[in-house]
Design an enzyme around this catalytic site. Sequence first.
Site, mmCIF file in Angstrom:
data_model
loop_
_atom_site.group_PDB
_atom_site.id
_atom_site.type_symbol
_atom_site.label_atom_id
_atom_site.label_comp_id
_atom_site.label_asym_id
_atom_site.label_seq_id
_atom_site.Cartn_x
_atom_site.Cartn_y
_atom_site.Cartn_z
ATOM 1 N N SER A 1 4.563 2.540 7.955
ATOM 2 C CA SER A 1 4.212 1.403 7.106
ATOM 3 C C SER A 1 5.405 0.936 6.283
ATOM 4 C CB SER A 1 3.072 1.779 6.163
ATOM 5 O OG SER A 1 1.886 1.995 6.875
ATOM 6 N N HIS B 1 0.825 -1.227 0.000
ATOM 7 C CA HIS B 1 0.000 0.000 0.000
ATOM 8 C C HIS B 1 0.852 1.267 0.000
ATOM 9 C CE1 HIS B 1 0.360 -0.013 4.521
ATOM 10 N NE2 HIS B 1 0.359 1.294 4.324
ATOM 11 N N ASP C 1 0.086 -7.538 1.497
ATOM 12 C CA ASP C 1 0.556 -6.156 1.643
ATOM 13 C C ASP C 1 2.084 -6.068 1.640
ATOM 14 O OD1 ASP C 1 0.171 -3.443 1.731
ATOM 15 O OD2 ASP C 1 -0.003 -3.347 3.912
#
Length: 374
Positions: free
Chosen positions: A217, A109, A139
């Site tokens: 992230s 992402h 992911d």
Amino acid sequence: MSRWSFAARLLAVAATALLLMMAWQTFPLIQAEILGLRAKPREITARGDLAADEKSTIALFESRSGSVVFITTVQQSVNAWTGDAQQERSGTGSGFVWDDLGHVVTNYHVIEGATEALVSLTDGRSFRAALVGANPENDLAVLLIGVGTDRPKPLPIGTSADLKVGQKVFAIGNPFGLSSTLTTGIVSALNRNLQVTQERTLNGLIQTDAAINPGNSGGPLLDSAGRLIGVNTAIYSPSGASAGIGFAVPVDKVNRIVPRLIASGRYVSPSLGIRTDPKANEALSARLNMSGVFVLDVEPDSAAEKAGLIPARLTRDGGFALGDVLLAIDGQVVDSPDDMTRALETKTPGDRVVLRVRRAGKTIEVRVTLDVAR
């Protein structure tokens, strides 16, 4: 006493009070000015040695932060007035060096929808990155940068299968664009599932209370030995900032997927070819007081069909006839479709596995060669 004498005395009292008040207010300033001529910095109190856990945390950060990178992504758009193509910064995230070849691991992402990604190292160098491969289902994504000489060290790899709730963990990343930030916490829970979009659920995640914010992230989650145990991927937060509930993709899964992304650009999940439904499975399990994964259907020409697995079916009178119930895969007990997914994630298409199945009240073993997920 005349009225004028009383007024004169009253004025005298007021004047005296005013002088006293001014003196009271002025005295500290005069005193401070006099003492200030002799003022010196205070002596420093000896601190003593750092605590052992402080030393180990400092050593961990100093030895691992150089392997963590800052990722800036760019999206190309078209100016509605001129029709010209233009590039705009679309987001930031973190990543880490995987190997000596310049591969960088991050979240899918982080780079999703980007036309370009810039990877910055802690020493100030920046590189345009090429996308090697991506696995949206978990992911994960792999980038490649041409580091050349003086390459940052890859992070040492740990394991996630033996993690315990309560273990210390450390997250390094770039929250809100603030590079090289360290946060600490513990493993709060294991095998969490998190629905991130309408179509996608991440399974088997590590839950941690180490502060993870937007920008973290793709960064590493480390154990107290400085080994990679997960990739920070999401937070649960009504406000959008850290609320003490963060999630990481476990390293055992990362270590299976990343090499395949590097080798072929994609990760193909293994499949049995059976159809299940979590809610229906839970309802049937409660109704029949029976654990396992209920085979609701079998995909045509799938591994399950070739192995002869029997699906549930509707009877002529409108009733429901139970089919096979999957109990274990290579000895790993499966009580739900999520358990089955986790068990299959440790396998590769083409692997031959042994299924323990309940069929017509009897427990049997069925050998199946796993297929490619469709």
